[in-house]
Design a protein around this motif. Structure first.
Motif, PDB file in Angstrom:
ATOM      1  N   PHE A  56       0.873  -1.141   0.110  1.00 21.46           N
ATOM      2  CA  PHE A  56      -0.039   0.160   0.089  1.00 21.46           C
ATOM      3  C   PHE A  56       0.998   1.244   0.059  1.00 21.46           C
ATOM      4  O   PHE A  56       1.894   0.987   0.687  1.00 21.46           O
ATOM      5  N   GLN A  57       0.538   2.403  -0.792  1.00 18.13           N
ATOM      6  CA  GLN A  57       1.231   3.545  -0.933  1.00 18.13           C
ATOM      7  C   GLN A  57       1.080   4.229   0.676  1.00 18.13           C
ATOM      8  O   GLN A  57      -0.199   4.702   0.805  1.00 18.13           O
ATOM      9  N   ARG A  58       2.069   4.591   1.192  1.00 15.76           N
ATOM     10  CA  ARG A  58       1.794   5.207   2.478  1.00 15.76           C
ATOM     11  C   ARG A  58       2.395   7.033   2.414  1.00 15.76           C
ATOM     12  O   ARG A  58       3.511   7.179   1.821  1.00 15.76           O
ATOM     13  N   LEU A  59       1.635   7.807   2.646  1.00 14.00           N
ATOM     14  CA  LEU A  59       2.042   9.351   2.740  1.00 14.00           C
ATOM     15  C   LEU A  59       1.344  10.035   3.624  1.00 14.00           C
ATOM     16  O   LEU A  59       0.338   9.642   4.166  1.00 14.00           O
ATOM     17  N   THR A  60       2.010  11.146   4.116  1.00 17.50           N
ATOM     18  CA  THR A  60       1.325  11.861   4.984  1.00 17.50           C
ATOM     19  C   THR A  60      -0.017  12.968   4.322  1.00 17.50           C
ATOM     20  O   THR A  60       0.213  13.149   3.365  1.00 17.50           O
ATOM     21  N   TYR A  92      -9.409  10.277  -5.975  1.00 16.97           N
ATOM     22  CA  TYR A  92      -8.561  10.891  -6.773  1.00 16.97           C
ATOM     23  C   TYR A  92      -7.041  10.353  -6.578  1.00 16.97           C
ATOM     24  O   TYR A  92      -6.499   9.655  -7.380  1.00 16.97           O
ATOM     25  N   LEU A  93      -6.707  10.322  -5.283  1.00 17.16           N
ATOM     26  CA  LEU A  93      -5.349   9.884  -5.013  1.00 17.16           C
ATOM     27  C   LEU A  93      -5.262   8.182  -5.164  1.00 17.16           C
ATOM     28  O   LEU A  93      -4.053   7.997  -5.771  1.00 17.16           O
ATOM     29  N   VAL A  94      -6.251   7.646  -4.815  1.00 19.16           N
ATOM     30  CA  VAL A  94      -6.234   5.991  -4.961  1.00 19.16           C
ATOM     31  C   VAL A  94      -6.270   5.616  -6.358  1.00 19.16           C
ATOM     32  O   VAL A  94      -5.626   5.030  -7.052  1.00 19.16           O
ATOM     33  N   GLU A  95      -7.213   6.274  -7.041  1.00 21.85           N
ATOM     34  CA  GLU A  95      -7.666   5.619  -8.438  1.00 21.85           C
ATOM     35  C   GLU A  95      -6.973   6.405  -9.640  1.00 21.85           C
ATOM     36  O   GLU A  95      -6.727   5.688 -10.328  1.00 21.85           O
ATOM     37  N   LYS A  96      -6.547   7.579  -9.557  1.00 28.34           N
ATOM     38  CA  LYS A  96      -5.865   8.314 -10.512  1.00 28.34           C
ATOM     39  C   LYS A  96      -4.426   8.515 -10.394  1.00 28.34           C
ATOM     40  O   LYS A  96      -3.720   8.290 -11.131  1.00 28.34           O
ATOM     41  N   HIS A  97      -4.199   8.914  -8.986  1.00 30.93           N
ATOM     42  CA  HIS A  97      -2.674   9.151  -8.822  1.00 30.93           C
ATOM     43  C   HIS A  97      -1.877   8.111  -8.415  1.00 30.93           C
ATOM     44  O   HIS A  97      -1.045   7.596  -9.142  1.00 30.93           O
ATOM     45  N   PHE A  98      -2.282   7.146  -7.653  1.00 35.19           N
ATOM     46  CA  PHE A  98      -1.260   6.071  -7.081  1.00 35.19           C
ATOM     47  C   PHE A  98      -1.803   4.708  -7.877  1.00 35.19           C
ATOM     48  O   PHE A  98      -1.040   3.933  -7.965  1.00 35.19           O
ATOM     49  N   LYS A 152      -3.402   2.290  -6.540  1.00 33.62           N
ATOM     50  CA  LYS A 152      -3.434   1.456  -5.423  1.00 33.62           C
ATOM     51  C   LYS A 152      -3.841   1.575  -4.133  1.00 33.62           C
ATOM     52  O   LYS A 152      -4.064   3.095  -4.125  1.00 33.62           O
ATOM     53  N   PRO A 153      -4.058   0.804  -3.211  1.00 36.38           N
ATOM     54  CA  PRO A 153      -4.628   1.331  -1.942  1.00 36.38           C
ATOM     55  C   PRO A 153      -3.494   2.318  -1.222  1.00 36.38           C
ATOM     56  O   PRO A 153      -2.331   2.072  -1.387  1.00 36.38           O
ATOM     57  N   VAL A 154      -4.029   3.254  -0.495  1.00 35.02           N
ATOM     58  CA  VAL A 154      -3.079   4.295   0.053  1.00 35.02           C
ATOM     59  C   VAL A 154      -3.641   4.343   1.495  1.00 35.02           C
ATOM     60  O   VAL A 154      -4.716   4.371   1.858  1.00 35.02           O
ATOM     61  N   ILE A 155      -2.379   4.508   2.444  1.00 37.99           N
ATOM     62  CA  ILE A 155      -2.557   4.832   3.759  1.00 37.99           C
ATOM     63  C   ILE A 155      -2.219   6.257   3.862  1.00 37.99           C
ATOM     64  O   ILE A 155      -0.874   6.440   4.076  1.00 37.99           O
ATOM     65  N   LEU A 156      -2.942   7.045   4.324  1.00 42.20           N
ATOM     66  CA  LEU A 156      -2.722   8.458   4.463  1.00 42.20           C
ATOM     67  C   LEU A 156      -2.561   8.558   6.129  1.00 42.20           C
ATOM     68  O   LEU A 156      -3.437   7.989   6.773  1.00 42.20           O
ATOM     69  N   ASN A 157      -1.593   9.468   6.540  1.00 46.12           N
ATOM     70  CA  ASN A 157      -1.251   9.272   7.914  1.00 46.12           C
ATOM     71  C   ASN A 157      -1.077  10.831   8.469  1.00 46.12           C
ATOM     72  O   ASN A 157      -0.682  11.837   7.663  1.00 46.12           O
ATOM     73  N   ASN A 158      -0.836  11.047   9.507  1.00 48.61           N
ATOM     74  CA  ASN A 158      -0.602  12.295  10.493  1.00 48.61           C
ATOM     75  C   ASN A 158      -1.476  13.422   9.866  1.00 48.61           C
ATOM     76  O   ASN A 158      -0.940  14.213   9.060  1.00 48.61           O
ATOM     77  N   TYR A 159      -2.695  13.288  10.332  1.00 54.14           N
ATOM     78  CA  TYR A 159      -3.697  14.222   9.917  1.00 54.14           C
ATOM     79  C   TYR A 159      -3.737  15.585  10.685  1.00 54.14           C
ATOM     80  O   TYR A 159      -3.295  15.255  11.913  1.00 54.14           O
ATOM     81  N   PRO A 160      -4.219  16.647  10.481  1.00 55.14           N
ATOM     82  CA  PRO A 160      -4.438  17.699  11.099  1.00 55.14           C
ATOM     83  C   PRO A 160      -5.108  17.355  12.504  1.00 55.14           C
ATOM     84  O   PRO A 160      -6.189  16.766  12.477  1.00 55.14           O
ATOM     85  N   LYS A 161      -4.876  17.829  13.532  1.00 53.87           N
ATOM     86  CA  LYS A 161      -5.562  17.375  14.721  1.00 53.87           C
ATOM     87  C   LYS A 161      -7.077  17.974  14.829  1.00 53.87           C
ATOM     88  O   LYS A 161      -7.796  17.457  15.239  1.00 53.87           O
ATOM     89  N   ASP A 162      -7.488  19.028  14.261  1.00 51.42           N
ATOM     90  CA  ASP A 162      -8.804  19.666  14.246  1.00 51.42           C
ATOM     91  C   ASP A 162      -9.603  18.756  13.276  1.00 51.42           C
ATOM     92  O   ASP A 162     -10.727  19.104  13.635  1.00 51.42           O
ATOM     93  N   ASP A 194      -5.624   6.802   7.971  1.00 52.39           N
ATOM     94  CA  ASP A 194      -6.821   6.142   7.193  1.00 52.39           C
ATOM     95  C   ASP A 194      -6.378   5.043   5.889  1.00 52.39           C
ATOM     96  O   ASP A 194      -5.531   5.531   5.418  1.00 52.39           O
ATOM     97  N   ILE A 195      -7.016   4.135   5.732  1.00 50.92           N
ATOM     98  CA  ILE A 195      -6.821   3.517   4.581  1.00 50.92           C
ATOM     99  C   ILE A 195      -7.910   3.556   3.408  1.00 50.92           C
ATOM    100  O   ILE A 195      -8.814   3.517   3.695  1.00 50.92           O
ATOM    101  N   LEU A 196      -7.348   4.112   2.210  1.00 49.11           N
ATOM    102  CA  LEU A 196      -8.262   4.267   1.111  1.00 49.11           C
ATOM    103  C   LEU A 196      -8.187   3.308  -0.043  1.00 49.11           C
ATOM    104  O   LEU A 196      -6.788   2.780  -0.145  1.00 49.11           O
ATOM    105  N   ALA A 197      -9.317   2.758  -0.274  1.00 41.72           N
ATOM    106  CA  ALA A 197      -9.233   1.725  -1.241  1.00 41.72           C
ATOM    107  C   ALA A 197     -10.013   2.059  -2.560  1.00 41.72           C
ATOM    108  O   ALA A 197     -10.809   2.817  -2.637  1.00 41.72           O
TER     109      ALA A 197
END
Ligand code: 4AD
Ligand code: MG
Length: 479
Positions: free
Chosen positions: A316-320, A357-363, A365-375, A394-397
């Motif tokens: 899975f693609q991991r990014l912040t 967009y991130l999952v289907e167009k850019h990468f 493949k499944p993406v794990i987005l991490n370290n989100y703004p606390k608010d 969050d894992i995005l499929a």
């Protein structure tokens, strides 16, 4: 005595050698007054029952209509028909239950999924829903197998609670108070002391908080149960009642958490591929046919099985979150103003169109987005040193969007209390939750997998109403 019945799934594995067999099931079709396609739900395949001409009573044969239930005892013989190695030549036939052909709503033809939703009590008898719900069963079983093999303790967290685990206020109230003449306090507010539990209660939105109590004693636990959200989202991805799997691990940080979630999802996919091949092949064909109706650019690039294999074989693609915002901001899609919600900058909550967009167009493949703004995240997530983000993931499929939400938890009492105050979460009522931070607190983390979204992903179905038996959605609670 019904226990001499052989399930059709098992029978179809036999070598035809004139064995005697008893099968029972529901009639799918009846051709030429001779050939019954019989299904008993154990498999998508039907067994052919041969009723030799002249051997059975005409009146009896008339009762063999679509979805009538029958019991047949006969001899297993090689089949002359295409695509089937055996059939059952009937010696005795018993009609267990008639089905009035005029009134039975399912005909042996293709029905739309929308129509089938209106007859959800019968739709299991179609090939599509037979396959979907057998896969759903397998995935549920594989979930327990996965965690059991790892030594996690299965914990049953309460359905009725007094807390709002996500702090999002999307709860269904549970009360026995009368709607008219509701008991009131002097200031006009409802007097919940008179209520069944002596306080305000609701259906749980998540078992996580209780799960944390378990994890800080057993080390590793998981929950798997129904959760309820009164969010008014009438989409193909939201249910008001859905099932969630929530593992919670002591001695675990965000990276361990992401690793476990990825391993878990792959394990479930692999289990279904190995144990539900026939159903997945059927669903794959169904999807391909459905997509033929779509314009070329709306069709998936891969078939269902190909997609599942691809997910199994790739990281899975991991990014912040911060990296994701940069990608989205710089995308042509954004520059050409094709997002309904434009990218306004760091801090904004991502909409499902952005995730997809991130999952289907850019990468792709499944993406794990991490370290989100606390608010934009819940109060319990661990605050990072930058003072701006939390250790969330969050894992995005592909085709689904968010399938998992999780985080490392704030284990430092002072930081947690401070965050709860900022977010107006009542600290006094949550004394029991805070006690885990008072007595032997440990770094810990966990996540929630939306079960129906996982079933959507594996079956290639596109509407969440089609992967739960009796969907509960805004303005709809039939059956
Ligand atoms: O992201 P969510 O809200 O996270 C939690 O509830 C955490 N307490 C989980 C945890 O860390 N233990 O929900 C988790 C997942 C989502 O990623 C999504 O797959 C699913 O639950 N989900 C829904 N599924 C169907 N219908 C809804 N209304 C859903 N809301 C969330
Ligand atoms: Mg979430």
């Amino acid at each position: 005595m019904f226990n001499k019945r052989v399930k059709i799934k098992e029978l179809l594995q036999w070598e035809p050698q004139q064995q005697e067999v008893t099968v029972m099931g529901w009639v799918r079709t009846f051709r030429n007054n001779q050939f019954v396609a019989l299904n008993d739900g154990s498999t998508n395949s039907n067994v052919q029952v041969l009723l030799e001409l002249g051997k059975f009573d005409e009146a009896e044969l008339k009762r063999i209509t679509t979805s009538a239930s029958i019991k047949v005892t006969g001899i297993v013989i090689p089949s002359l028909g295409k695509g089937q190695k055996l059939e059952v030549k009937a010696t005795t036939l018993e009609i267990l239950g008639d089905s009035d052909a005029e009134k039975y709503p399912l005909q042996p033809k293709k029905h739309s999924l929308e129509f089938l939703r209106e007859i959800a009590h019968l739709r299991f008898r179609t090939s599509t829903f037979g396959s979907v719900f057998r896969v759903r069963h397998s995935l549920a079983f594989a979930i327990h197998k996965f965690f059991n093999e790892k030594g996690f303790v299965y914990m049953h967290t309460p359905i009725v609670t007094a807390s709002d685990a996500e702090g999002a206020g999307e709860m269904f109230k549970v009360t026995t108070l009368p709607f008219d003449e509701t008991p009131r306090n002097e200031d006009g507010t409802v007097n919940f002391k008179e209520d069944f539990f002596g306080r305000a209660t609701n259906l749980t939105v998540s078992g996580q908080l209780e799960g944390e109590l378990g994890a800080t004693a057993f080390g590793e636990i998981y929950t798997f149960g129904p959760t309820f959200r009164a969010e008014n989202s009438n989409t193909a991805r939201h249910l008001a009642e859905f099932w969630m799997i929530e593992p919670e691990m002591a001695f675990c940080d965000l990276e361990d958490n992401m690793n476990l979630a990825e391993e878990f999802i792959k394990y479930l996919i692999k289990y279904a591929m190995e144990n539900n091949r026939e159903d997945l092949e059927f669903l794959s064909q169904r999807l391909a046919e459905e997509e033929k109706q779509l314009p070329q650019d709306k069709r998936s690039e891969m078939g269902l099985i190909e997609k599942l294999e691809f997910v199994l074989n790739n990281d899975f693609q991991r990014l912040t979150y911060t990296e994701a915002i940069d990608i989205l901001r710089e995308s042509n899609h954004n520059k050409k103003k094709k997002f309904q919600y434009p990218i306004t900058g760091w801090g904004m909550d991502l909409q499902s169109e952005h995730e997809r967009y991130l999952v289907e167009k850019h990468f792709k493949k499944p993406v794990i987005l991490n370290n989100y703004p606390k608010d934009i995240k819940a109060f319990y997530m661990r605050q990072n040193d930058d003072g701006k983000t939390v250790a969330a993931m969050d894992i995005l499929a592909p085709g689904i969007g968010e399938i998992v939400g999780g985080s490392q938890r704030e284990e430092r009492l002072d930081k947690l209390e401070q965050r709860m105050k900022e977010m107006h979460i009542p600290t006094e009522e949550m004394w029991w939750y805070l006690d885990t931070r008072r007595f032997g607190t440990v770094p810990h983390a966990g996540f929630g997998l939306g079960f129906e979204r996982m079933v959507l992903f594996v079956t290639g179905m596109t509407n969440i109403r089609d992967v739960i038996a009796f969907p509960r959605t805004p303005k709809s609670a039939e059956f």
